[in-house]
Design an enzyme around this catalytic site. Structure first.
Site, mmCIF file in Angstrom:
data_model
loop_
_atom_site.group_PDB
_atom_site.id
_atom_site.type_symbol
_atom_site.label_atom_id
_atom_site.label_comp_id
_atom_site.label_asym_id
_atom_site.label_seq_id
_atom_site.Cartn_x
_atom_site.Cartn_y
_atom_site.Cartn_z
ATOM 1 N N HIS A 91 61.745 100.991 73.283
ATOM 2 C CA HIS A 91 63.119 101.456 73.088
ATOM 3 C C HIS A 91 63.313 102.073 71.706
ATOM 4 O O HIS A 91 62.603 101.749 70.748
ATOM 5 C CB HIS A 91 64.101 100.298 73.282
ATOM 6 C CG HIS A 91 63.904 99.176 72.301
ATOM 7 N ND1 HIS A 91 64.375 99.226 71.004
ATOM 8 C CD2 HIS A 91 63.269 97.995 72.425
ATOM 9 C CE1 HIS A 91 64.049 98.113 70.377
ATOM 10 N NE2 HIS A 91 63.371 97.352 71.214
ATOM 11 N N GLU A 139 61.658 91.857 75.942
ATOM 12 C CA GLU A 139 60.998 91.487 74.696
ATOM 13 C C GLU A 139 60.590 90.016 74.770
ATOM 14 O O GLU A 139 61.150 89.247 75.566
ATOM 15 C CB GLU A 139 61.970 91.722 73.537
ATOM 16 C CG GLU A 139 61.483 91.341 72.149
ATOM 17 C CD GLU A 139 60.215 92.059 71.737
ATOM 18 O OE1 GLU A 139 59.135 91.710 72.285
ATOM 19 O OE2 GLU A 139 60.289 92.942 70.868
#
Length: 250
Positions: free
Chosen positions: A11, A89
């Protein structure tokens, strides 16, 4: 025979990347710079002639919005997409929300490096009554208590990412579909370690920059033959070095 390619993208910069805070599963959005990075990644892919048949991302909006911006640049906003918590994550436990440099000042650079990049090292755990515990979040309501992390190492992140790769992503690639994955620094490090068979020492030093397309090329047996970033090599190296330096005391 045409080379099979896979595109991975971490990202763009998030608001907490900008503030140098441990993020993990906290659902923070992209910063303005992060949106610019995502659009630039889409433009790079467009200029290199990439188009996709399917996309994967996590259930965290910094990855989802990165994918949106990339696909918008490619005029593929309609692309079928699967979102999975298994691409999230790694969970940073009780470190989530803390400033990385301040944490390094308190515990030392080496301890923070191990928490951030060590293979089997887990940050301090959350307790289940902590508001940061994912069991309080409705997006994880279908998960069992055993699946909900209190903290994670990279090894534990691999334990969820690689089965998802084997069961969901790889079969789609083998069927001939062109795939893009927009995810996170550590879920992508988990995948890179697996695909390239990196050692624990090698993965410790691997830092993935925000918003830069990482291309894999596979042979006819779907074994990786090449891995490379798209973009200016010096700029990419500087961004990766900046990621490494986030966990050092000021």
């Amino acid at each position: 025979m045409a080379v099979t390619k896979l595109v991975l993208v971490r990202h763009g910069e998030s608001q907490w990347n900008n503030e140098n805070r441990f993020t993990g599963w906290y659902d923070v959005d992209l910063s303005e710079k992060g949106r610019t990075e995502a659009k630039a990644a889409g433009e790079l892919l467009k200029n290199e002639g990439f188009a996709f048949d399917f996309a994967y991302t996590s259930v965290l909006k910094r990855a989802i919005h990165t994918l949106w911006n990339i696909l918008d640049e490619l005029d593929q906003a309609w692309l079928p997409t699967e979102k999975s918590w298994k691409l999230n994550e790694r969970h940073y436990g009780a470190l989530q929300g803390l400033n990385k440099a301040e944490t390094a000042e308190k515990y030392g650079d080496e301890q923070v490096k191990q928490w951030r990049r060590g293979f089997a090292v887990t940050p301090p755990e959350l307790t289940k009554d902590d508001e940061r515990y994912p069991g309080h979040d409705p997006r994880y309501s279908a998960l069992t208590e055993q699946e909900l992390p209190l903290t994670e190492s990279l090894a534990l992140t691999i334990d969820r990412v690689i089965p998802y790769w084997d069961e969901e992503i790889l079969p789609r690639i083998k069927s001939g579909e062109r795939v893009i994955v927009a995810a996170h620094g550590n879920s992508l490090r988990a995948l890179v370690k697996y695909l390239d068979n990196l050692s624990e020492d090698e993965i410790l030093e691997l830092n993935i920059p925000t918003g830069v397309p990482l291309v894999y090329e596979f042979d006819e047996n779907f074994k990786p033959i090449k891995r490379y970033y798209l973009g200016n090599a010096d700029e990419i190296a500087a961004k990766a070095a900046a990621v490494a330096n986030q966990g050092k005391a000021k």
